[in-house]
Motif scaffolding. Structure first.
Motif, mmCIF file in Angstrom:
data_model
loop_
_atom_site.group_PDB
_atom_site.id
_atom_site.type_symbol
_atom_site.label_atom_id
_atom_site.label_comp_id
_atom_site.label_asym_id
_atom_site.label_seq_id
_atom_site.Cartn_x
_atom_site.Cartn_y
_atom_site.Cartn_z
ATOM 1 N N GLU A 14 70.898 -39.234 -26.293
ATOM 2 C CA GLU A 14 71.300 -38.853 -24.938
ATOM 3 C C GLU A 14 72.184 -37.620 -24.992
ATOM 4 O O GLU A 14 73.134 -37.554 -25.783
ATOM 5 C CB GLU A 14 72.035 -40.003 -24.257
ATOM 6 C CG GLU A 14 72.292 -39.779 -22.783
ATOM 7 C CD GLU A 14 72.802 -41.032 -22.093
ATOM 8 O OE1 GLU A 14 71.965 -41.878 -21.718
ATOM 9 O OE2 GLU A 14 74.027 -41.160 -21.966
ATOM 10 N N GLY A 15 71.876 -36.653 -24.136
ATOM 11 C CA GLY A 15 72.694 -35.450 -24.103
ATOM 12 C C GLY A 15 72.076 -34.384 -23.231
ATOM 13 O O GLY A 15 70.860 -34.382 -22.996
ATOM 14 N N THR A 51 79.163 -29.436 -29.265
ATOM 15 C CA THR A 51 78.678 -30.492 -28.369
ATOM 16 C C THR A 51 77.470 -31.202 -28.952
ATOM 17 O O THR A 51 77.303 -32.418 -28.769
ATOM 18 C CB THR A 51 78.319 -29.899 -26.998
ATOM 19 O OG1 THR A 51 79.466 -29.227 -26.461
ATOM 20 C CG2 THR A 51 77.881 -30.980 -26.032
ATOM 21 N N ASP A 52 76.618 -30.454 -29.676
ATOM 22 C CA ASP A 52 75.445 -31.100 -30.264
ATOM 23 C C ASP A 52 75.855 -32.133 -31.316
ATOM 24 O O ASP A 52 75.241 -33.192 -31.441
ATOM 25 C CB ASP A 52 74.486 -30.068 -30.846
ATOM 26 C CG ASP A 52 75.181 -29.043 -31.741
ATOM 27 O OD1 ASP A 52 76.425 -29.062 -31.816
ATOM 28 O OD2 ASP A 52 74.481 -28.208 -32.354
ATOM 29 N N ALA A 86 67.267 -34.022 -27.272
ATOM 30 C CA ALA A 86 68.275 -34.469 -26.313
ATOM 31 C C ALA A 86 67.611 -34.758 -24.970
ATOM 32 O O ALA A 86 66.903 -33.904 -24.422
ATOM 33 C CB ALA A 86 69.362 -33.408 -26.140
ATOM 34 N N GLN A 115 76.970 -35.224 -29.455
ATOM 35 C CA GLN A 115 75.829 -36.011 -28.989
ATOM 36 C C GLN A 115 75.271 -36.865 -30.112
ATOM 37 O O GLN A 115 74.913 -38.039 -29.905
ATOM 38 C CB GLN A 115 74.734 -35.083 -28.432
ATOM 39 C CG GLN A 115 75.141 -34.369 -27.155
ATOM 40 C CD GLN A 115 74.116 -33.357 -26.671
ATOM 41 O OE1 GLN A 115 74.203 -32.854 -25.564
ATOM 42 N NE2 GLN A 115 73.138 -33.026 -27.504
ATOM 43 N N SER A 165 77.694 -39.771 -30.722
ATOM 44 C CA SER A 165 77.587 -40.798 -29.673
ATOM 45 C C SER A 165 76.427 -41.735 -29.962
ATOM 46 O O SER A 165 76.526 -42.957 -29.778
ATOM 47 C CB SER A 165 77.411 -40.140 -28.302
ATOM 48 O OG SER A 165 78.555 -39.385 -27.940
#
Length: 381
Positions: free
Chosen positions: A123-124, A139-140, A192, A143, A146
């Motif tokens: 998810e992202g 940010t990748d 993503a 993700q 997570s």
């Protein structure tokens, strides 16, 4: 004195007057027949056939019981939910496509594989655009972390820093997938998707046996837009007024939609666009309960005549006085009633209670029922 002259009437004029008298008489007779037929049909529609036949043959008075019921009219149809999809990832791997798994996916699920290398969904909102290895930040990476936390490979809160703990979690994930435990995620091994779980589709090039070299449209996911349409034939469209509401059902949930517009398709069918009464999506705040398929069929009822509930009596039991007031005849005599709705030989009235006996057939002539609208009626004792 002048003699009075007898007026002479030509044969044509006399014939014309006679014809008009005949037409007037015929119109009167037809009107009486229609009125009597309407009362007869209303009685038959609400009484057992044997009761009606016996009453008609003997001229006896027939009674019925006021019950709790409803009057309304709806059309059972289907609403189509359309959910457009958009490309969320392109293929970055080279080789032969060895596996495809479109449809419902959750975090970590494999959506396809190239040369045995699984491509997994996380998810992202940021596309993966580089290799993820120890020391990478962004940010990748967050993700990826997570997904590792949700899958149980990593403890703690995602921080966007690819450290030793993240590397160990990736190795453990790779071991479970049966691929080399490198601790690095190569570009192309993750895609993503904005929201999971959801239903994804694969591009035309992503099919078993196809050779890919990178750059092909790979994964398509719903954009989040939803379009509710009611597709009906031309005959059905004529039965649906512009102010009709549509009760849309999915599993245990029911939503009310209104007609926001309509268009005709190439086959002559009419597509009614549906929205919630506040112009939002029909599903309101419960849209996430719907499947993510590109097209979903939902059970629906088009409410042509709003349902009115209350005490119901046979329409033939309602009589009208010369002053226009309505009444029913009971064991205690005449009782004034107010007709709230009627249809299908049944009237919903105020003024009597359920269980009261009302006279349906007898010597008193049945007058027209105010508010007759052709709606269907339901009721029970």
């Amino acid at each position: 004195m002048s003699q009075g002259r007898v007026p002479v009437v030509s044969p044509d004029v006399a014939a014309g007057k006679s014809s008009r008298r005949v037409v007037t008489v015929l119109v009167t007779v037809v009107a009486l027949v229609v009125a009597l037929t309407a009362g007869w049909w209303a009685a038959r529609a609400t009484l057992e056939p044997e009761t009606v036949q016996e009453a008609e043959s003997t001229g006896q008075v027939v009674w019925a019981e006021a019950t709790s019921g409803s009057v309304g009219r709806s059309l059972p149809l289907s609403t189509t939910l359309r959910q457009p999809s958009a490309v969320v990832a392109v293929n970055q791997l080279s080789g032969v496509v060895t596996q495809t798994s479109p449809g419902q996916v959750e975090v970590g699920d494999v959506v396809y594989a190239v040369a045995g290398v699984p491509v997994r969904a996380v998810e992202g909102g940021v596309p993966f655009y580089r290799d993820l290895t120890r020391g990478t930040r962004g940010t990748d990476v967050e993700q990826l972390q997570s997904a590792l936390v949700e899958l149980g490979y990593l403890d703690g809160e995602p921080d966007g820093v690819f450290g030793r703990a993240t590397e160990a979690a990736v190795e453990e994930w790779q071991e479970d997938l049966g691929i080399p435990e490198t601790g690095t995620v190569r570009l192309g091994e993750l895609v993503a998707v904005g929201s999971l779980p959801t239903v994804v589709q694969l591009g035309e090039s992503i099919a078993p046996g196809r050779v890919v070299g990178g750059g092909e449209e790979a994964v398509l996911a719903p954009t989040g837009e939803r379009e509710f349409v009611l597709v009906v034939t031309a005959d059905q469209a004529r039965l649906i007024p512009a102010e009709a509401t549509v009760e849309v059902t999915w599993q245990e949930l029911t939503w009310t939609g209104v007609i926001a517009g309509s268009v005709q398709d190439e086959f002559g069918n009419t597509e009614f666009e549906l929205t919630a009464p506040d112009d939002g999506p029909v599903c309101g705040e419960e849209c996430e309960s719907l499947p993510g398929d590109a097209q979903v069929t939902l059970r629906s009822e088009v409410v042509v005549v709003p349902r009115v509930e209350g005490v119901t009596v046979p329409a033939a039991a309602v009589r009208t006085r010369a002053d226009g007031t309505a009444y029913v005849t009971t064991d205690d005599g005449e009782i004034d009633v107010q007709v709230r709705a009627s249809g299908g030989g049944v009237a919903v009235v105020d003024g009597v209670e359920a269980g009261t006996r009302v006279q349906v057939l007898g010597e008193a002539p049945a007058g027209p029922v105010p508010g007759q609208d052709g709606a269907e009626a339901t009721g029970g004792r």
